[in-house]
Scaffold this motif. Structure first.
Motif, PDB file in Angstrom:
ATOM      1  N   VAL A 694      -7.251   8.827  -8.298  1.00 55.63           N
ATOM      2  CA  VAL A 694      -5.645   8.977  -8.347  1.00 55.63           C
ATOM      3  C   VAL A 694      -5.180   7.844  -7.815  1.00 55.63           C
ATOM      4  N   LEU A 695      -5.878   7.210  -6.535  1.00 54.51           N
ATOM      5  CA  LEU A 695      -5.284   6.066  -5.984  1.00 54.51           C
ATOM      6  C   LEU A 695      -5.389   4.654  -6.672  1.00 54.51           C
ATOM      7  N   GLY A 696      -6.684   4.677  -7.340  1.00 51.46           N
ATOM      8  CA  GLY A 696      -7.060   3.499  -8.241  1.00 51.46           C
ATOM      9  C   GLY A 696      -7.706   2.550  -7.268  1.00 51.46           C
ATOM     10  N   PRO A 697      -8.193   1.376  -7.788  1.00 54.95           N
ATOM     11  CA  PRO A 697      -8.901   0.370  -7.120  1.00 54.95           C
ATOM     12  C   PRO A 697      -7.729  -0.309  -6.217  1.00 54.95           C
ATOM     13  N   ASN A 698      -8.194  -0.515  -4.876  1.00 60.66           N
ATOM     14  CA  ASN A 698      -7.153  -1.127  -3.954  1.00 60.66           C
ATOM     15  C   ASN A 698      -5.723  -0.453  -3.916  1.00 60.66           C
ATOM     16  N   ASN A 699      -5.805   0.699  -4.145  1.00 64.30           N
ATOM     17  CA  ASN A 699      -4.354   1.644  -4.066  1.00 64.30           C
ATOM     18  C   ASN A 699      -3.443   1.131  -5.174  1.00 64.30           C
ATOM     19  N   SER A 700      -4.175   0.862  -6.295  1.00 63.85           N
ATOM     20  CA  SER A 700      -3.116   0.052  -7.296  1.00 63.85           C
ATOM     21  C   SER A 700      -2.279   0.877  -8.057  1.00 63.85           C
ATOM     22  N   ASN A 701      -2.655   2.323  -7.857  1.00 67.31           N
ATOM     23  CA  ASN A 701      -1.720   3.369  -8.785  1.00 67.31           C
ATOM     24  C   ASN A 701      -0.675   3.699  -7.734  1.00 67.31           C
ATOM     25  N   LEU A 702      -0.696   3.340  -6.611  1.00 66.37           N
ATOM     26  CA  LEU A 702       0.614   3.801  -5.657  1.00 66.37           C
ATOM     27  C   LEU A 702       1.872   3.435  -5.989  1.00 66.37           C
ATOM     28  N   PRO A 703       2.288   2.353  -6.670  1.00 69.83           N
ATOM     29  CA  PRO A 703       3.608   1.910  -7.047  1.00 69.83           C
ATOM     30  C   PRO A 703       4.068   3.292  -8.276  1.00 69.83           C
ATOM     31  N   ARG A 733       5.738   7.841   4.123  1.00 73.50           N
ATOM     32  CA  ARG A 733       5.595   7.201   5.310  1.00 73.50           C
ATOM     33  C   ARG A 733       4.260   6.650   5.728  1.00 73.50           C
ATOM     34  N   GLN A 734       3.274   7.250   5.450  1.00 72.75           N
ATOM     35  CA  GLN A 734       2.047   6.437   5.130  1.00 72.75           C
ATOM     36  C   GLN A 734       1.900   5.106   5.019  1.00 72.75           C
ATOM     37  N   VAL A 735       2.606   4.959   3.658  1.00 69.65           N
ATOM     38  CA  VAL A 735       2.615   3.715   2.772  1.00 69.65           C
ATOM     39  C   VAL A 735       3.746   2.772   3.633  1.00 69.65           C
ATOM     40  N   GLN A 736       4.817   3.125   4.116  1.00 70.32           N
ATOM     41  CA  GLN A 736       5.714   2.378   4.935  1.00 70.32           C
ATOM     42  C   GLN A 736       5.099   1.764   5.897  1.00 70.32           C
ATOM     43  N   THR A 737       4.235   2.104   6.544  1.00 67.87           N
ATOM     44  CA  THR A 737       3.756   1.411   7.773  1.00 67.87           C
ATOM     45  C   THR A 737       2.819   0.146   7.133  1.00 67.87           C
ATOM     46  N   SER A 738       2.505  -0.007   6.245  1.00 71.39           N
ATOM     47  CA  SER A 738       1.393  -0.794   5.584  1.00 71.39           C
ATOM     48  C   SER A 738       2.035  -2.012   5.026  1.00 71.39           C
ATOM     49  N   GLY A 739       3.233  -2.339   5.322  1.00 72.28           N
ATOM     50  CA  GLY A 739       3.957  -3.654   5.074  1.00 72.28           C
ATOM     51  C   GLY A 739       4.077  -4.007   3.419  1.00 72.28           C
ATOM     52  N   GLY A 740       2.931  -5.021   3.051  1.00 69.86           N
ATOM     53  CA  GLY A 740       3.027  -5.600   1.729  1.00 69.86           C
ATOM     54  C   GLY A 740       2.877  -4.410   0.791  1.00 69.86           C
ATOM     55  N   LEU A 741       2.140  -3.189   0.965  1.00 72.62           N
ATOM     56  CA  LEU A 741       1.976  -2.319  -0.166  1.00 72.62           C
ATOM     57  C   LEU A 741       3.333  -1.513  -0.372  1.00 72.62           C
ATOM     58  N   TRP A 742       3.909  -1.196   0.688  1.00 71.76           N
ATOM     59  CA  TRP A 742       5.173  -0.822   0.687  1.00 71.76           C
ATOM     60  C   TRP A 742       6.199  -1.463   0.142  1.00 71.76           C
ATOM     61  N   THR A 743       6.243  -2.810   0.524  1.00 70.47           N
ATOM     62  CA  THR A 743       7.140  -3.660  -0.526  1.00 70.47           C
ATOM     63  C   THR A 743       6.854  -3.699  -2.052  1.00 70.47           C
ATOM     64  N   GLU A 744       5.515  -3.637  -2.465  1.00 67.27           N
ATOM     65  CA  GLU A 744       5.231  -3.571  -3.728  1.00 67.27           C
ATOM     66  C   GLU A 744       5.587  -2.360  -4.377  1.00 67.27           C
ATOM     67  N   CYS A 745       5.374  -1.003  -3.694  1.00 72.36           N
ATOM     68  CA  CYS A 745       5.802   0.069  -4.350  1.00 72.36           C
ATOM     69  C   CYS A 745       7.244   0.154  -4.453  1.00 72.36           C
ATOM     70  N   ILE A 746       8.036  -0.206  -3.624  1.00 70.04           N
ATOM     71  CA  ILE A 746       9.498  -0.222  -3.545  1.00 70.04           C
ATOM     72  C   ILE A 746      10.006  -1.078  -4.534  1.00 70.04           C
ATOM     73  N   SER A 747       9.642  -2.275  -4.601  1.00 67.26           N
ATOM     74  CA  SER A 747      10.152  -3.343  -5.583  1.00 67.26           C
ATOM     75  C   SER A 747       9.969  -2.839  -6.877  1.00 67.26           C
TER      76      SER A 747
END
Length: 764
Positions: A694-703, A733-747
């Motif tokens: 579900v999460l994918g390699p390096n959380n690539s599915n999160l967006p 919220r968990q993703v919100q604390t992880s900086g770059g990943l949050w930006t990638e998801c929201i963008s």
């Protein structure tokens, strides 16, 4: 008068003979009358057009554009009686052809009626234009009304100000009465969009209630009380609270003067309805006013109508104008009932239902006296609305009484139960019967296991068996009628209506069985077996799709609530259920897919091979090109949910790693709210357990997951108060604390999706 008798006769002819026969005969005459230089003919033609709308609905719909454009011209007629009749025709069509009329003619009709309301030279025309506007707005979809709201409000306010001055100077009130109701109707439809106009109207409306105390202004005062309460309900508690105290004091003052009001005072019914709306607005805060409100309300609900059994000669001496209605009981006798007070009684019963529903345990002090009033009224056959309200009240009153403990609750239920069962067995009217059955099902849900004794089960089992046998018999009779030499479109329409009524009763049989299975679980199965052959007949392949849908729903409930014992009936329903997953009817597919889901969730080990067998069938439905169309979406979402349930509850039946990426690509689901909760909860399970697929390699599915969550929030797939909302917010919220990943998801989200994520974080 002859004119009114003629209109009534036309209405009955159109309804009785149908538009196919009546419209061609009458249309030519009406068109000639409308072109006659004598105003009386034009007036009569328009009134005739108003009278036939209901009976000629289907035929007039095709030429409605032509009719409306023609009728609108007569709002400019030189004679006021013709303008009056044109208003009448527009108002009647706005009711008979709603909401299609509003969708097609909203701009033309609303503009023309507002212009006619400015006809200062003729009060009756003004008042009737306002009356037609009421018909138009109360059946108008909110989205269509909003663009015209500003203009509507401006005209209504201007007219109200002029008419209020005329009331004070000359005592004229006819137009003001209708304008006040028009304002109420607009607010009722516009709801929260009426907030900006609240302060424009409320001071004047309060002024009318405070000062219109003369006897001749009773109707105006009653309508204004109605208007204030409807505006309060529309704008909501927060806005209305600034005036709530003043309004409550005005209502209380009127209420304490109730003993001085005459029985036929029109304020009484308006007051009773207004109190109920105030209850909805104020919620629990309304409880303090019950001691003042309940006395007059119980008095009105207890009105006993005058009845008489007359022979033919005595019947001829009684005029219908005296408020009597008669039913012939053969050649020599008529049964009569005096209708005065029946509408007020119906309204009062409706308000009692409202208080029980809104205040719940806060209404407990009154449950006993209300039950003692309502249960005998379960045999009140003189007025359908009173009958329906009494049945509706039963489960609500039980809910109120819960707070007094199980003994008190059981006593109350015993007082109701026999009367409800008897009514289901004897009620001939299918509309009333369906409400009784719905009420009984809700009562069983409230009372739970043990609420029915052996005698109840015995009697009720025979009643349900009779209803199902009647269902099959009626279908056979309709098939015979379809072979008759007189069979035509009109007969088919009538047969279709009968069929719809029968199917609706079948849905209520399913509701009752659902309540019994969910309360009694597998111990009720021996009782159910007397019905089993009839339920099995419902799911035979040759049966109409509604039979198969509701037959499968009943077996779904057995699997959900009576497993693992349910498997002993597998030989009857498993094959039909699996075959129905790909049925041509979306309703049948939905029932079958739901069944597979509960097999996985509740069914036990015996169902494992069938879950494996169902999976490719579910996938076939989900991947079909038209899976997401409006008519198919609910069935498709139940298939997606069923796949999720198989992976969650029977993971050894499928290759979860292989299926998961496909399942994720089908999300979100949002039309079927119940299944959406199951699906999002399973998604949370997978994320919280760091499932690598579900999460994918390096959380690539999160967006992608963020997109699913945002779309679910946008479509209000899950209620705010559901625990699943908090789980989804925590994922974000968990993703919100992880900086770059949050930006990638929201963008990768669009503006609406980003706003939805923010709303989720704010609300959870």
């Amino acid at each position: 008068s002859n004119a009114v008798a003629g209109e009534n006769a036309l209405d009955r002819m159109a309804c009785g003979l149908g538009g196919k026969l009546v419209l061609p005969m009458i249309k030519e005459h009406i068109m000639q009358m409308l072109q006659n230089p004598d105003w009386k003919y034009r007036h009569a033609g328009l009134m005739a057009l108003s009278a036939i709308g209901e009976g000629c609905h289907q035929q007039m719909e095709g030429i409605l554009n032509e009719i409306v454009n023609f009728v609108l011209l007569f709002l400019q007629d030189p004679h006021p009686r013709v303008r009056y009749a044109a208003c009448n025709a527009i108002g009647q069509m706005a009711t008979d052809f709603a909401p299609g009329f509003q969708k097609k003619f909203h701009e033309k009709a609303s503009t023309a009626l507002l212009q006619t309301m400015e006809d200062q030279g003729n009060q009756r025309v003004q008042a009737h234009a306002a009356s037609a506007l009421i018909n138009f707005t109360e059946n108008c979809p909110k989205s269509l009304l909003i663009p015209y709201l500003d203009n509507l409000v401006k005209h209504l306010h201007a007219t109200m100000v002029i008419k209020l001055q005329e009331l004070m100077q000359k005592g004229t009130k006819l137009v003001l009465e209708q304008v006040v109701t028009s304002i109420a109707s607009v607010a009722d439809t516009a709801e929260e969009k009426f907030v900006p106009y609240y302060d424009l109207f409320m001071p004047s409306l309060k002024h009318i209630v405070e000062n219109a105390v003369q006897k001749e202004l009773r109707l105006l005062r009653g309508k204004t009380i109605e208007c204030i309460s409807l505006i309060g309900l529309a704008v909501g508690k927060e806005k209305f609270m600034q005036d709530a105290s003043d309004v409550m004091q005005l209502l209380l003052k009127t209420q304490t003067d109730f003993s001085d009001l005459e029985d036929d005072d029109p304020q009484i019914s308006y007051m009773i309805s207004a109190w109920a709306r105030m209850c909805k607005i104020l919620g629990k805060e309304f409880q303090q006013y019950l001691p003042v409100v309940m006395g007059p309300l119980m008095k009105t609900a207890s009105i006993k109508p005058e009845v008489a059994l007359l022979d033919t000669q005595d019947r001829e001496n009684v005029s219908d104008d005296d408020g009597w209605e008669f039913v012939n009981l053969g050649d020599q006798q008529s049964f009569g009932i005096k209708t005065a007070g029946l509408e007020e009684k119906a309204t009062a019963c409706q308000m009692l239902v409202c208080y029980a529903k809104e205040l719940k345990e806060g209404f407990v002090e009154y449950t006993e006296q209300v039950v003692k009033l309502m249960v005998p009224l379960l045999k009140f056959y003189f007025h359908d609305d009173i009958l329906l309200m009494n049945f509706t009240s039963m489960p609500l009153l039980l809910e109120c009484a819960r707070v007094r403990g199980p003994e008190y609750l059981t006593q109350m239920w015993h007082f109701m139960c026999d009367a409800l069962i008897k009514a289901i067995g004897t009620e001939p009217d299918s509309d009333v019967l369906s409400e009784i059955m719905h009420s009984f099902a809700k009562c069983i849900e409230v009372m739970g296991d043990g609420c029915l004794n052996n005698e109840h089960f015995e009697e009720f089992g025979e009643i349900l068996k009779g209803k199902l046998e009647e269902h099959f018999k009626n279908q056979e009779l309709r098939q015979v009628k379809r072979q008759d030499e007189d069979y035509d479109e009109q007969v088919e329409e009538s047969l279709q209506d009968e069929d719809d009524s029968d199917v609706y009763i079948l849905t209520k049989v399913s509701d009752i069985l659902h309540s019994i299975f969910s309360s009694y679980k597998e111990k009720v199965l021996p009782w159910f077996e007397r019905l089993l052959p009839l339920i099995v007949s419902l799911i035979c392949p040759h049966r109409p799709w509604p039979d198969r849908q509701w037959g499968l729903c009943i077996f779904d409930d057995i699997v959900e609530h009576c497993s693992p014992s349910s498997f002993k009936y597998a030989e009857y329903f498993l094959r039909p259920m699996l075959q129905s997953i790909c049925d041509s009817s979306p309703e049948v597919r939905q029932a079958a897919a739901y069944g597979v889901g509960v097999m996985a969730q509740f069914g036990g080990d015996s169902y494992r091979p069938f879950c494996t067998e169902a999976l490719p069938l579910l996938v076939r439905v989900i991947q079909s090109p038209d899976a997401k169309t409006k008519e198919n979406i609910n069935a498709t979402e139940n298939c997606i949910s069923a796949v999720g349930k198989i992976m969650k509850f029977k993971p050894d039946c499928v290759n979860v790693e292989e299926v998961l990426p496909h399942w994720l690509s089908w999300l979100p689901i949002h039309e079927d709210k119940e299944e959406a909760v199951h699906t999002f909860n399973y998604l949370c399970d997978l994320i919280e357990s760091n499932n690598p697929v579900v999460l994918g390699p390096n959380n690539s599915n999160l967006p992608r997951i963020f997109g699913i969550i945002a779309d679910g929030e946008l479509h209000e797939a899950i209620k705010q108060e559901d625990p699943c909302t908090e789980r989804l917010a925590n994922v974000v919220r968990q993703v919100q604390t992880s900086g770059g990943l949050w930006t990638e998801c929201i963008s990768q989200l669009n503006a609406d999706q980003q706003a939805a994520i923010q709303e989720l974080l704010n609300s959870a």
